[in-house]
Design an enzyme around this catalytic site. Structure first.
Site, PDB file in Angstrom:
ATOM      1  N   ARG A 153      18.463   6.757  -4.387  1.00  0.00           N
ATOM      2  CA  ARG A 153      18.413   8.184  -3.900  1.00  0.00           C
ATOM      3  C   ARG A 153      19.431   7.893  -2.510  1.00  0.00           C
ATOM      4  O   ARG A 153      19.586   9.304  -2.230  1.00  0.00           O
ATOM      5  CB  ARG A 153      17.571   8.337  -3.650  1.00  0.00           C
TER       6      ARG A 153
ATOM      7  N   PRO B 217       8.020 -13.067  -8.007  1.00  0.00           N
ATOM      8  CA  PRO B 217       6.858 -12.627  -6.555  1.00  0.00           C
ATOM      9  C   PRO B 217       6.978 -13.783  -6.176  1.00  0.00           C
ATOM     10  O   PRO B 217       6.877 -13.476  -4.421  1.00  0.00           O
ATOM     11  CB  PRO B 217       5.292 -13.169  -7.378  1.00  0.00           C
TER      12      PRO B 217
ATOM     13  N   ASP C  61      14.556   9.545   6.067  1.00  0.00           N
ATOM     14  CA  ASP C  61      12.667   8.910   5.300  1.00  0.00           C
ATOM     15  C   ASP C  61      11.942   7.326   6.481  1.00  0.00           C
ATOM     16  O   ASP C  61      12.827   6.958   6.951  1.00  0.00           O
ATOM     17  CB  ASP C  61      13.224   7.804   4.736  1.00  0.00           C
TER      18      ASP C  61
ATOM     19  N   GLU D 180       4.363 -16.833 -17.723  1.00  0.00           N
ATOM     20  CA  GLU D 180       4.419 -17.973 -16.626  1.00  0.00           C
ATOM     21  C   GLU D 180       5.735 -17.947 -15.546  1.00  0.00           C
ATOM     22  O   GLU D 180       5.221 -17.810 -14.494  1.00  0.00           O
ATOM     23  CB  GLU D 180       4.204 -19.422 -16.622  1.00  0.00           C
TER      24      GLU D 180
END
Length: 257
Positions: free
Chosen positions: A165, A100, A180, A127
């Site tokens: 991809r 994160p 895209d 953690e």
């Protein structure tokens, strides 16, 4: 390209790596997708890979030994010269920590990673990670958004799908990846297919005209409009042509009427 994933739950990747675009890419030999359970590299009799943090606090922290050992034990990835198929020097992998705290993953990052030959993903739990993993092993830290998940497996799947991809030969239509959303810095324009009329809703006439230049301009207009309406932040700092500026001004005027 070779992709290795270090995870405590390799079974999570079975369906993802064998299905849809990723499965086809692996079957074609375009990408090698592998998982490694780094618990197998634990150096204690209980096979633990985590421990309490120094200094106290809640949660458990992933130990450095299993992670380092698993990465260092990966097969060396080499390329071959097209002329004589002789192996070249070993390829140094990009070692990516899903976290994160990492850089927010974007399409431009996917394009950057798709040019690499060997990617290694580390999926953590608990953690956090022993800081020495970040300092001395990892080359990139990536996050898929400002939220917390139970582990790095799902984010790794997202990044891998986005990267694979883009590899040549993976998509049936090579223009698909080029047009895209986000590839041009804009959201993608609307798409239509048969039938021309469905429940009184018709396909825009310009798409039926066969005039390629007009269709191209319409699609660019729609991309600009959609981006301004849904993701105006993507237009910040973007240099607009006079034609694009005029389109947006006219669109804003019509919205106000």
């Amino acid at each position: 390209m070779r992709i290795d994933v270090l995870t405590l739950f390799p079974e999570m990747f079975d369906g993802v790596f064998s299905s849809s675009i990723l499965g086809k890419a692996r079957d074609k030999g375009i990408v090698s997708l592998n998982t490694v359970n780094f618990r197998e590299y634990s150096n204690n009799k209980h096979n633990t890979v985590d421990d309490y943090p120094y200094g106290g606090g809640g949660g458990m922290v992933l130990k450095p030994e299993p992670i380092f050992a698993a990465v260092e034990d990966l097969p060396v990835h080499r390329t071959s010269r097209s002329s004589d198929d002789e192996p070249t020097a070993a390829v140094k992998p990009r070692v990516i920590l899903m976290c994160p705290q990492g850089e927010t993953f974007t399409q431009s990052k996917a394009e950057e990673l798709s040019a690499e030959q060997h990617l290694v993903f580390i999926c953590g739990h608990y953690e956090g990670y022993d800081e020495r993993i970040r300092q001395y092993l990892v080359t990139d830290e990536l996050s898929v958004g400002d939220y917390v998940l139970t582990g790095g497996e799902l984010p790794a799947m997202v990044v891998i799908d986005s990267v694979v991809r883009l590899l040549p030969g993976v998509l049936g239509n090579e223009m698909s990846a080029v047009t895209d959303s986000f590839s041009t810095g804009l959201l993608e324009y609307p798409h239509y297919t048969r039938p021309v009329k469905f429940r009184d809703w018709e396909v825009p006439e310009i798409l039926l005209s066969g005039h390629h230049e007009n269709v191209k301009n319409w699609r660019l207009q729609q991309s600009l409009y959609r981006t301004l309406e849904r993701r105006p932040d993507l237009l910040e700092g973007r240099e607009l042509s006079k034609k694009e500026q005029a389109w947006l001004e006219e669109w804003k005027r019509q919205k106000q009427e």
